[in-house]
Design a protein around this motif. Structure first.
Motif, PDB file in Angstrom:
ATOM      1  N   ALA A   1       6.598  -1.818  -1.436  1.00 33.95           N
ATOM      2  CA  ALA A   1       6.423  -3.269  -1.411  1.00 33.95           C
ATOM      3  C   ALA A   1       5.239  -3.644  -2.283  1.00 33.95           C
ATOM      4  CB  ALA A   1       6.206  -3.762   0.013  1.00 33.95           C
ATOM      5  N   ARG A   2       5.322  -4.815  -2.899  1.00 37.66           N
ATOM      6  CA  ARG A   2       4.251  -5.303  -3.773  1.00 37.66           C
ATOM      7  C   ARG A   2       3.296  -6.193  -2.982  1.00 37.66           C
ATOM      8  NH1 ARG A   2       3.917  -6.516  -9.396  1.00 37.66           N
ATOM      9  NH2 ARG A   2       6.086  -5.869  -9.632  1.00 37.66           N
ATOM     10  N   VAL A   3       1.982  -5.949  -3.139  1.00 38.80           N
ATOM     11  CA  VAL A   3       0.982  -6.760  -2.455  1.00 38.80           C
ATOM     12  C   VAL A   3       0.613  -7.976  -3.291  1.00 38.80           C
ATOM     13  CG1 VAL A   3      -1.344  -6.808  -1.471  1.00 38.80           C
ATOM     14  CG2 VAL A   3       0.075  -4.760  -1.220  1.00 38.80           C
ATOM     15  N   ARG A   4       0.187  -7.786  -4.514  1.00 35.68           N
ATOM     16  CA  ARG A   4      -0.241  -8.931  -5.331  1.00 35.68           C
ATOM     17  C   ARG A   4       0.968  -9.722  -5.814  1.00 35.68           C
ATOM     18  NH1 ARG A   4      -1.844  -7.205 -11.495  1.00 35.68           N
ATOM     19  NH2 ARG A   4      -0.115  -5.788 -11.869  1.00 35.68           N
ATOM     20  N   SER A   5       0.743 -10.962  -6.138  1.00 37.03           N
ATOM     21  CA  SER A   5       1.807 -11.831  -6.628  1.00 37.03           C
ATOM     22  C   SER A   5       2.270 -11.386  -8.017  1.00 37.03           C
ATOM     23  CB  SER A   5       1.308 -13.277  -6.702  1.00 37.03           C
ATOM     24  OG  SER A   5       2.224 -14.083  -7.408  1.00 37.03           O
ATOM     25  N   PRO A   6       3.573 -11.423  -8.292  1.00 35.99           N
ATOM     26  CA  PRO A   6       4.073 -11.088  -9.631  1.00 35.99           C
ATOM     27  C   PRO A   6       3.504 -12.010 -10.707  1.00 35.99           C
ATOM     28  CG  PRO A   6       5.869 -11.155  -8.050  1.00 35.99           C
ATOM     29  CD  PRO A   6       4.665 -11.712  -7.358  1.00 35.99           C
ATOM     30  N   GLN A   7       3.066 -13.210 -10.318  1.00 35.35           N
ATOM     31  CA  GLN A   7       2.519 -14.166 -11.282  1.00 35.35           C
ATOM     32  C   GLN A   7       1.058 -13.884 -11.621  1.00 35.35           C
ATOM     33  OE1 GLN A   7       4.450 -15.379  -8.515  1.00 35.35           O
ATOM     34  NE2 GLN A   7       6.146 -15.210  -9.971  1.00 35.35           N
ATOM     35  N   PHE A   8       0.394 -13.024 -10.848  1.00 29.57           N
ATOM     36  CA  PHE A   8      -1.018 -12.744 -11.097  1.00 29.57           C
ATOM     37  C   PHE A   8      -1.153 -11.720 -12.212  1.00 29.57           C
ATOM     38  CE2 PHE A   8      -4.933 -10.315 -10.163  1.00 29.57           C
ATOM     39  CZ  PHE A   8      -5.851 -11.335 -10.325  1.00 29.57           C
ATOM     40  N   ALA A   9      -1.930 -12.066 -13.254  1.00 30.57           N
ATOM     41  CA  ALA A   9      -2.030 -11.205 -14.432  1.00 30.57           C
ATOM     42  C   ALA A   9      -3.285 -10.337 -14.444  1.00 30.57           C
ATOM     43  CB  ALA A   9      -2.000 -12.072 -15.696  1.00 30.57           C
TER      44      ALA A   9
ATOM     45  N   GLY B   1       3.994  -3.451  16.235  1.00 38.27           N
ATOM     46  CA  GLY B   1       4.628  -2.840  15.079  1.00 38.27           C
ATOM     47  C   GLY B   1       5.600  -3.748  14.351  1.00 38.27           C
ATOM     48  N   ARG B   2       5.419  -5.067  14.494  1.00 38.94           N
ATOM     49  CA  ARG B   2       6.346  -6.019  13.873  1.00 38.94           C
ATOM     50  C   ARG B   2       5.859  -6.538  12.530  1.00 38.94           C
ATOM     51  NH1 ARG B   2       7.221 -10.703  17.865  1.00 38.94           N
ATOM     52  NH2 ARG B   2       8.805 -11.258  16.318  1.00 38.94           N
ATOM     53  N   TYR B   3       4.496  -6.542  12.327  1.00 40.07           N
ATOM     54  CA  TYR B   3       3.954  -7.139  11.108  1.00 40.07           C
ATOM     55  C   TYR B   3       2.865  -6.256  10.518  1.00 40.07           C
ATOM     56  CZ  TYR B   3       6.295 -11.187  13.087  1.00 40.07           C
ATOM     57  OH  TYR B   3       7.242 -12.023  13.618  1.00 40.07           O
ATOM     58  N   LEU B   4       2.838  -6.225   9.196  1.00 44.15           N
ATOM     59  CA  LEU B   4       1.776  -5.533   8.467  1.00 44.15           C
ATOM     60  C   LEU B   4       1.029  -6.552   7.625  1.00 44.15           C
ATOM     61  CD1 LEU B   4       1.820  -2.131   6.674  1.00 44.15           C
ATOM     62  CD2 LEU B   4       1.042  -4.136   5.412  1.00 44.15           C
ATOM     63  N   TYR B   5      -0.304  -6.452   7.634  1.00 44.46           N
ATOM     64  CA  TYR B   5      -1.173  -7.349   6.879  1.00 44.46           C
ATOM     65  C   TYR B   5      -1.903  -6.527   5.818  1.00 44.46           C
ATOM     66  CZ  TYR B   5      -0.144 -10.328  10.814  1.00 44.46           C
ATOM     67  OH  TYR B   5       0.536 -11.062  11.765  1.00 44.46           O
ATOM     68  N   ALA B   6      -2.039  -7.089   4.628  1.00 43.36           N
ATOM     69  CA  ALA B   6      -2.698  -6.386   3.526  1.00 43.36           C
ATOM     70  C   ALA B   6      -3.562  -7.358   2.747  1.00 43.36           C
ATOM     71  CB  ALA B   6      -1.663  -5.734   2.607  1.00 43.36           C
ATOM     72  N   SER B   7      -4.506  -6.798   1.975  1.00 44.10           N
ATOM     73  CA  SER B   7      -5.368  -7.648   1.134  1.00 44.10           C
ATOM     74  C   SER B   7      -5.388  -7.115  -0.286  1.00 44.10           C
ATOM     75  CB  SER B   7      -6.798  -7.696   1.686  1.00 44.10           C
ATOM     76  OG  SER B   7      -7.432  -6.427   1.589  1.00 44.10           O
ATOM     77  N   ASP B   8      -5.617  -8.021  -1.226  1.00 40.71           N
ATOM     78  CA  ASP B   8      -5.818  -7.653  -2.632  1.00 40.71           C
ATOM     79  C   ASP B   8      -7.052  -8.371  -3.145  1.00 40.71           C
ATOM     80  OD1 ASP B   8      -5.522  -7.973  -5.680  1.00 40.71           O
ATOM     81  OD2 ASP B   8      -4.007  -6.462  -5.189  1.00 40.71           O
ATOM     82  N   ARG B   9      -7.985  -7.606  -3.718  1.00 40.92           N
ATOM     83  CA  ARG B   9      -9.252  -8.159  -4.192  1.00 40.92           C
ATOM     84  C   ARG B   9      -9.162  -8.682  -5.618  1.00 40.92           C
ATOM     85  NH1 ARG B   9     -12.545  -2.878  -3.503  1.00 40.92           N
ATOM     86  NH2 ARG B   9     -10.520  -2.136  -4.241  1.00 40.92           N
ATOM     87  N   GLY B  10      -8.010  -8.509  -6.264  1.00 41.50           N
ATOM     88  CA  GLY B  10      -7.845  -9.047  -7.607  1.00 41.50           C
ATOM     89  C   GLY B  10      -7.566 -10.532  -7.577  1.00 41.50           C
TER      90      GLY B  10
ATOM     91  N   THR C   1     -12.922 -11.321  -3.134  1.00 42.73           N
ATOM     92  CA  THR C   1     -12.976  -9.877  -2.885  1.00 42.73           C
ATOM     93  C   THR C   1     -12.860  -9.536  -1.397  1.00 42.73           C
ATOM     94  OG1 THR C   1     -14.519  -9.793  -4.765  1.00 42.73           O
ATOM     95  CG2 THR C   1     -14.118  -7.737  -3.594  1.00 42.73           C
ATOM     96  N   PRO C   2     -11.673  -9.743  -0.798  1.00 35.56           N
ATOM     97  CA  PRO C   2     -11.460  -9.384   0.611  1.00 35.56           C
ATOM     98  C   PRO C   2     -11.339  -7.863   0.776  1.00 35.56           C
ATOM     99  CG  PRO C   2      -9.423 -10.186  -0.347  1.00 35.56           C
ATOM    100  CD  PRO C   2     -10.481 -10.382  -1.397  1.00 35.56           C
ATOM    101  N   ARG C   3     -12.476  -7.218   0.906  1.00 37.25           N
ATOM    102  CA  ARG C   3     -12.505  -5.750   0.930  1.00 37.25           C
ATOM    103  C   ARG C   3     -11.984  -5.193   2.248  1.00 37.25           C
ATOM    104  NH1 ARG C   3     -15.533  -1.808  -1.959  1.00 37.25           N
ATOM    105  NH2 ARG C   3     -15.815   0.111  -0.759  1.00 37.25           N
ATOM    106  N   ASP C   4     -12.282  -5.884   3.345  1.00 35.82           N
ATOM    107  CA  ASP C   4     -11.840  -5.388   4.647  1.00 35.82           C
ATOM    108  C   ASP C   4     -11.471  -6.563   5.540  1.00 35.82           C
ATOM    109  OD1 ASP C   4     -11.227  -3.446   6.531  1.00 35.82           O
ATOM    110  OD2 ASP C   4     -13.262  -3.326   7.328  1.00 35.82           O
ATOM    111  N   PHE C   5     -10.622  -6.308   6.524  1.00 35.83           N
ATOM    112  CA  PHE C   5     -10.275  -7.310   7.529  1.00 35.83           C
ATOM    113  C   PHE C   5      -9.739  -6.577   8.744  1.00 35.83           C
ATOM    114  CE2 PHE C   5      -6.357  -6.624   5.202  1.00 35.83           C
ATOM    115  CZ  PHE C   5      -5.394  -6.564   6.202  1.00 35.83           C
ATOM    116  N   THR C   6      -9.628  -7.288   9.847  1.00 35.72           N
ATOM    117  CA  THR C   6      -9.113  -6.686  11.069  1.00 35.72           C
ATOM    118  C   THR C   6      -8.559  -7.759  11.992  1.00 35.72           C
ATOM    119  OG1 THR C   6      -9.665  -5.167  12.882  1.00 35.72           O
ATOM    120  CG2 THR C   6     -11.318  -6.816  12.317  1.00 35.72           C
ATOM    121  N   LEU C   7      -7.664  -7.361  12.880  1.00 37.85           N
ATOM    122  CA  LEU C   7      -7.220  -8.237  13.958  1.00 37.85           C
ATOM    123  C   LEU C   7      -8.198  -8.097  15.119  1.00 37.85           C
ATOM    124  CD1 LEU C   7      -3.382  -7.491  14.011  1.00 37.85           C
ATOM    125  CD2 LEU C   7      -4.527  -9.428  12.935  1.00 37.85           C
ATOM    126  N   ASP C   8      -8.424  -9.207  15.832  1.00 40.98           N
ATOM    127  CA  ASP C   8      -9.290  -9.117  17.006  1.00 40.98           C
ATOM    128  C   ASP C   8      -8.504  -8.464  18.142  1.00 40.98           C
ATOM    129  OD1 ASP C   8      -9.301 -11.744  19.329  1.00 40.98           O
ATOM    130  OD2 ASP C   8      -7.675 -11.372  17.916  1.00 40.98           O
TER     131      ASP C   8
END
Length: 393
Positions: free
Chosen positions: A279-287, A301-310, A338-345
């Motif tokens: 699966a792709r994290v960053r948007s296809p439009q982001f260059a 186990g229903r959802y996955l969350y991800a971050s991209d710092r670009g 630059t969202p380097r880290d995140f977490t669910l409470d």
């Protein structure tokens, strides 16, 4: 005793819950968790710097933090982990040169005692990390074994936890090779350590050589033995972090350099990984440059969350219950740069993100049913936040 109608009980229930919550706070008891934040303490240019590990009390009902305060000074605590008891917190000190008086090269790992009521930390000891620029750490369920990834030296190390703190490395393993990206893959760069659900294996991500190495773990000693069955990722992808699905059958690998997530089949008997989908994290439009960073899965186990710092985004994926495949559900700004880290409470009703270069902690509301995130507008300033960890209820 007077009888109370069912309708009156339903109406009164929220008021009773609020009163109980207020009473707990008034008595100084932990109504929710503490949030610990690791920071970069050296000058990060536009990202500024801070002075160590910060802590705040978390109100899970309102989704708010008390003012952030520095809890303890320590060098570049770029990733944090906590013992199962919650009484010991660990930080990697992401430095090439340790603070030892002899000037010995390498990073360090620091163990802290944690007060479960106040959240205050007190240093136990500091040990060499077994390499340079340690960037990731994990603890087993017994609390006796600790594992560290050292980025710049391309090494993984294991440690034993004692009442006085950590021992020196039990196992230290160096990797060799390089990848096709001359700027980022000129050498091994170990970036993640993940225990399998049964803790018989340790997955070790190396961004520099595009591999996930798999080691047998001797839980009695903490020693590591190579299984000889590494997963070879796509050349130039840069495997950064891995995490297991709650069902124990699938592994999700965040590839930093291509901003993708590999969905892998896990063989719990042999420790082998097999690619199923991507699966792709960053948007296809982001260059701009791809810089995927972190991923988290909810307990169901229903959802996955991800971050991209670009492109500075948080991305929500729905997980197919039959195949583990990811489908895009939502992409939204991280509330900073630059969202380097995140977490669910702990309640999983909120997501907290650390934006390194905009120097802020941002709170998002989460709908547990749909998985979607909503910006709350709540942001807390802090220099160079790079790691967030909830400890408590």
């Amino acid at each position: 005793m007077a009888r109370i109608s069912r309708r009156a009980m339903i109406v009164a229930a929220p008021l009773i819950a609020l009163a109980a919550h207020a009473a707990l706070k008034a008595r100084g008891k932990a109504a929710s968790a503490h949030l610990y934040i690791g920071t970069y303490t050296h000058d990060m240019g536009p990202g500024g710097k801070a002075d160590g590990i910060y802590v705040a009390e978390w109100d899970a009902m309102a989704g708010t933090l008390t003012p952030l305060r520095r809890d303890i000074e320590t060098m570049d605590p770029s990733f944090l982990a906590v013992s199962p008891s919650g009484n010991v917190l660990y930080a990697v000190n992401e430095t090439e040169k340790s603070p030892a008086k002899d000037g010995s090269l390498g990073g360090t790992v620091t163990a802290f005692r944690r007060d479960p009521v106040s959240g205050a930390l007190a240093q136990r000891n500091v040990v060499p990390s077994g390499g340079s620029d340690p960037c990731h750490i994990t603890v087993d369920r017994s609390g006796r074994n600790v594992f560290v990834a050292n980025y710049s030296s391309g090494t993984v190390a294991s440690f034993r936890a004692t009442k006085r703190g950590l021992t020196g490395p039990v196992s230290r393993i160096a990797f060799h090779g390089h990848g096709p990206n001359a700027d980022r893959q000129e050498a091994p760069h170990t970036h993640g350590v993940t225990l399998s659900p049964d803790e018989r294996f340790l997955l070790v991500n190396d961004l520099g050589i595009d591999r996930i190495m798999v080691f047998h773990v001797d839980l009695a000693s903490g020693a590591l033995t190579d299984t000889g069955t590494p997963f070879q990722a796509r050349p130039g992808s840069g495997p950064r972090h891995s995490l297991f699905h709650p069902n124990g059958k699938w592994v999700y690998c965040v590839n930093e350099l291509m901003s993708t997530i590999d969905v892998l089949q896990w063989n719990a008997e042999t420790g082998e990984l097999k690619l199923m989908s991507e699966a792709r994290v960053r948007s296809p439009q982001f260059a701009g440059a791809a810089k995927a960073a972190q991923a988290v899965i909810d307990r169901a186990g229903r959802y996955l969350y991800a971050s991209d710092r670009g492109d500075d985004v948080l991305v929500v994926f729905r997980i197919d219950a039959s195949t583990g495949e990811l489908s895009l559900l939502q992409r939204l700004p991280s509330g900073g740069r630059t969202p380097r880290d995140f977490t669910l409470d702990p309640s999983e009703r909120w997501l907290v993100a650390a934006n390194q270069d905009s120097q802020n902690i941002v709170v998002f509301a989460r709908d547990p049913r749909t998985g979607r995130l909503t910006a709350t507008g709540r942001t807390y300033p802090l220099g160079a936040p790079v790691a967030v960890l909830f400890v408590g209820a």
